[in-house]
Design a protein around this motif. Structure first.
Motif, short mmCIF file in Angstrom:
data_model
loop_
_atom_site.label_atom_id
_atom_site.label_comp_id
_atom_site.label_asym_id
_atom_site.label_seq_id
_atom_site.Cartn_x
_atom_site.Cartn_y
_atom_site.Cartn_z
N LEU A 140 0.82 -1.21 0.00
CA LEU A 140 0.00 0.00 0.00
C LEU A 140 0.86 1.26 0.00
N ALA A 141 2.01 1.21 0.67
CA ALA A 141 2.91 2.37 0.71
C ALA A 141 3.84 2.34 -0.50
N ASP A 142 3.81 3.43 -1.27
CA ASP A 142 4.72 3.53 -2.42
C ASP A 142 6.07 4.10 -2.01
N TYR A 143 6.06 4.91 -0.95
CA TYR A 143 7.28 5.56 -0.48
C TYR A 143 7.34 5.45 1.04
N PHE A 144 8.53 5.21 1.56
CA PHE A 144 8.74 5.01 2.99
C PHE A 144 9.60 6.16 3.51
N ALA A 145 9.06 6.93 4.48
CA ALA A 145 9.75 8.10 5.02
C ALA A 145 10.21 7.82 6.44
N VAL A 146 11.36 8.39 6.79
CA VAL A 146 11.91 8.16 8.13
C VAL A 146 11.29 9.08 9.17
N ASP A 147 10.79 10.25 8.73
CA ASP A 147 10.13 11.17 9.65
C ASP A 147 9.23 12.10 8.83
N GLU A 148 8.56 13.03 9.52
CA GLU A 148 7.59 13.89 8.83
C GLU A 148 8.24 14.80 7.80
N PRO A 149 9.34 15.51 8.12
CA PRO A 149 9.96 16.33 7.08
C PRO A 149 10.38 15.51 5.85
N ASP A 150 10.86 14.29 6.07
CA ASP A 150 11.24 13.44 4.95
C ASP A 150 10.02 13.07 4.12
N ALA A 151 8.89 12.83 4.78
CA ALA A 151 7.66 12.51 4.05
C ALA A 151 7.22 13.68 3.18
N LEU A 152 7.31 14.89 3.72
CA LEU A 152 6.91 16.07 2.95
C LEU A 152 7.90 16.34 1.81
N ARG A 153 9.18 16.06 2.04
CA ARG A 153 10.17 16.19 0.96
C ARG A 153 9.83 15.22 -0.17
N GLN A 154 9.47 14.00 0.18
CA GLN A 154 9.12 13.02 -0.84
C GLN A 154 7.82 13.40 -1.56
N ALA A 155 6.89 14.00 -0.82
CA ALA A 155 5.65 14.45 -1.47
C ALA A 155 5.96 15.52 -2.51
N ARG A 156 6.84 16.44 -2.18
CA ARG A 156 7.24 17.47 -3.14
C ARG A 156 7.90 16.83 -4.36
N GLN A 157 8.67 15.79 -4.13
CA GLN A 157 9.33 15.11 -5.23
C GLN A 157 8.33 14.42 -6.13
N VAL A 158 7.32 13.80 -5.53
CA VAL A 158 6.26 13.14 -6.32
C VAL A 158 5.58 14.16 -7.22
N VAL A 159 5.23 15.32 -6.66
CA VAL A 159 4.56 16.36 -7.45
C VAL A 159 5.48 16.85 -8.56
N ALA A 160 6.76 17.03 -8.26
CA ALA A 160 7.71 17.48 -9.28
C ALA A 160 7.77 16.50 -10.45
N ARG A 161 7.66 15.20 -10.15
CA ARG A 161 7.74 14.17 -11.20
C ARG A 161 6.45 14.02 -12.01
N LEU A 162 5.40 14.72 -11.61
CA LEU A 162 4.15 14.63 -12.37
C LEU A 162 4.28 15.24 -13.75
N ASP A 163 5.23 16.19 -13.88
CA ASP A 163 5.39 16.93 -15.14
C ASP A 163 4.06 17.55 -15.55
N TRP A 164 3.43 18.21 -14.58
CA TRP A 164 2.07 18.74 -14.74
C TRP A 164 2.06 19.99 -15.61
N ARG A 165 1.06 20.10 -16.46
CA ARG A 165 0.93 21.24 -17.35
C ARG A 165 -0.48 21.81 -17.27
N LYS A 166 -0.58 23.14 -17.21
CA LYS A 166 -1.88 23.78 -17.29
C LYS A 166 -2.46 23.61 -18.70
N GLN A 167 -3.79 23.51 -18.78
CA GLN A 167 -4.45 23.38 -20.08
C GLN A 167 -5.14 24.66 -20.52
#
Length: 533
Positions: free
Chosen positions: A239-266
């Protein structure tokens, strides 16, 4: 030729009185915002900190880009109810790695982050905003599930939260869950139905039933970690795609996930360079009178909100009680409908319908600035077709497909609230100033109508009329309707997305316009149904 010239006398007594009234209203709103920020109170905040955990707004702050704005939504949810102001959840729009995201975050200092009926309404509104504006969703999860004493109001409609997550994903809108603590029972389906899941070592607990429930249901002995801990979900269940050691690490990984979305406005980008208004936004505090029966010129508001104070008015001599025209806010083109003298007549209604059609033809979002007592009544106006002309305006608003943003500046009464794109007409965003009021009609008018009906009923029965009782009833009704028309009362019921400082109007509109352009911006070209002419 189209730059507005202000006639506002900032040295006059009226301006000073209006400003004083606005500041008093803001002080009341700020006090309630402070209550929401306080969460469950000092005792539970301190207990949360002793556990080495970040507070809910600290999590949001670490998630969003440094020094970027966060537009909090529905901060006064549950005001006036039996539940804490804020409804145990923070929602809003923030920028993560350059991507505008819809962020929801449970506040675990309020009954462990358990969801009450207002939490549910707030979460559903956030999901609606994400879906309509095509905003990736980041859920910061720490909730014990439903607040059990109020389960009868949560369980059946609450399934819509999980439905929304699947619909967002099906629409190609990414969903991310960062689990900081408990995510139990129905709450387990939030990460279970998200596209990306991050869990924190020794903190995340995700299971349909905790150890006590498992013991009661099956007789099985288990512990939190083996039943639903982060390590188990990362290594065993998947169920967990990413494993974080603490809360700041979890938020860092969340930012990384969003960065990898390569999201574009339409939607299209801003069409012109951003130019600030000619006039000081601070002066917005002195425009709206405390007595909403006193008219004010909405152009004075526009002169302090739109780019360069440049407003190209449409039909300025026709239907003057409704100001319509074209402008830009933070570089984005908008069509503006702003009430001038409160009452909407037939000419104003027809003018609005035509203007809305033009905005749809050109794919331009619409901004509604409310200060209306409704459509005009009386024999002359009924015979002149006010019903069909008002219906024409409401038809146009209902079937328009460009994004709508509404700001309640003053009064927003009766069907005028509908014609100006009130909550029931699905504006992408709706905000209110502290000066705003909204109800079926003004308190005095409503109390007077009830008095007339009661008087006529007594006369029809041949009974004497108790004038003293009538006066008492009228006073009570006026007091009730006045209280129920105030912005805190309405915001508490999520009839708007927040009560904002008038001085923040331009910034809020800019954030909203940027958000709506994450999705395609396209009007309806022709399909408005039948207009009664």
């Amino acid at each position: 030729m189209t730059v507005l010239d202000s006639a506002l006398d900032t040295t006059g007594a009226d301006y000073a009185a209006n400003r004083e009234s606005a500041l008093a209203g803001l002080a009341e709103i700020d006090a309630e915002h402070t209550r929401a920020v306080g969460g469950g109170g000092p005792k539970y905040v301190e207990r949360h900190r002793r556990r080495g955990k970040l507070l809910v707004r600290e999590r949001v702050e670490l998630l969003v880009d440094p020094d970027s704005p966060f537009l909090e939504l529905s901060p006064l949810a549950a005001w006036g109810s039996d539940y804490p102001v804020g409804a145990a959840m923070v929602t809003g729009i923030g920028v993560v790695e350059g991507v505008e995201c819809l962020i929801t975050a449970n506040d675990p200092t309020v009954r462990g982050g358990a969801s009450n009926p207002w939490t549910l309404k707030k979460a559903l509104r956030a999901n609606e905003i994400a879906l309509r504006n095509r905003l990736p969703v980041v859920n910061l999860v720490e909730s014990g599930g439903a607040d059990l004493p109020s389960q009868k109001e949560i369980f059946i409609p609450g399934g819509a939260v999980f439905r929304d997550l699947t619909r967002l994903s099906a629409a190609g809108i990414p969903t991310v869950s960062v689990v900081f603590g408990n995510s139990t029972a129905g709450g387990a389906y939030v990460p279970g139905m998200s596209d990306h899941v991050i869990m924190v070592d020794e903190r995340s607990k995700v299971f349909l039933g905790g150890p006590p429930l498992v013991k009661m249901a099956t007789g099985e002995e288990s512990d939190d970690e083996s039943l639903g801990g982060a390590r188990m979900h990362a290594r065993t269940s998947g169920l967990a795609d990413y494993f974080a050691v603490d809360e700041p690490d979890a938020l860092r990984q969340a930012r990384q996930v969003v960065a990898r979305l390569d999201w574009r406005k339409q939607g299209p980008p801003p069409s012109a360079p951003v130019e600030p208004p000619k006039y000081d936004e601070d002066e917005l505090l002195g425009i709206v009178p405390s007595d909403l029966k006193v008219p004010f010129d909405p152009r004075e508001v526009l002169a302090r909100v739109v780019d360069g104070s440049d407003f190209d008015e449409f039909k300025p001599l026709y239907g003057p009680s409704l100001v319509t025209g074209w402008a830009r806010v933070h570089g984005y083109p908008v069509g503006v409908l702003a009430n001038a003298q409160g009452v909407l007549f037939s000419a104003e209604s027809q003018k609005a319908a035509q203007f809305i059609q033009l905005a749809n033809q050109r794919d331009i979002p619409l901004l509604f600035l409310h200060n209306t007592t409704g459509y005009m009544v009386g024999k002359e106006y009924e015979q002149g077709g006010i019903i069909k002309h008002g219906a024409m305006m409401i038809n146009a608003v209902s079937n328009s497909r460009v994004p709508h943003i509404s700001v309640l500046v003053g009064a927003s009464y009766g069907a005028g609230h509908y014609g100006m794109c009130g909550r029931a007409y699905d504006p992408r965003f709706l905000f209110a100033w502290p000066s705003a009021k909204s109800a079926v009609m003004g308190p005095q008018q409503l109390a007077g109508v009830l008095s007339i009906v009661a008087r006529q009923s007594a006369a029809a029965k041949g009974q004497p009329y108790d004038e003293e009782a009538d006066a008492a009833i009228r006073a009570a009704v006026e007091q009730q309707i006045e209280a129920e028309s105030l912005p805190m009362f309405l915001s508490g019921r999520l009839y708007d997305d927040g009560v904002i400082d008038p001085r923040d109007t331009r910034t809020v509109l800019g954030l909203c316009l940027s958000a709506v352009h994450s999705a395609p911006v396209q009007g309806v070209h022709g399909g408005f149904g039948v207009f009664r002419m």
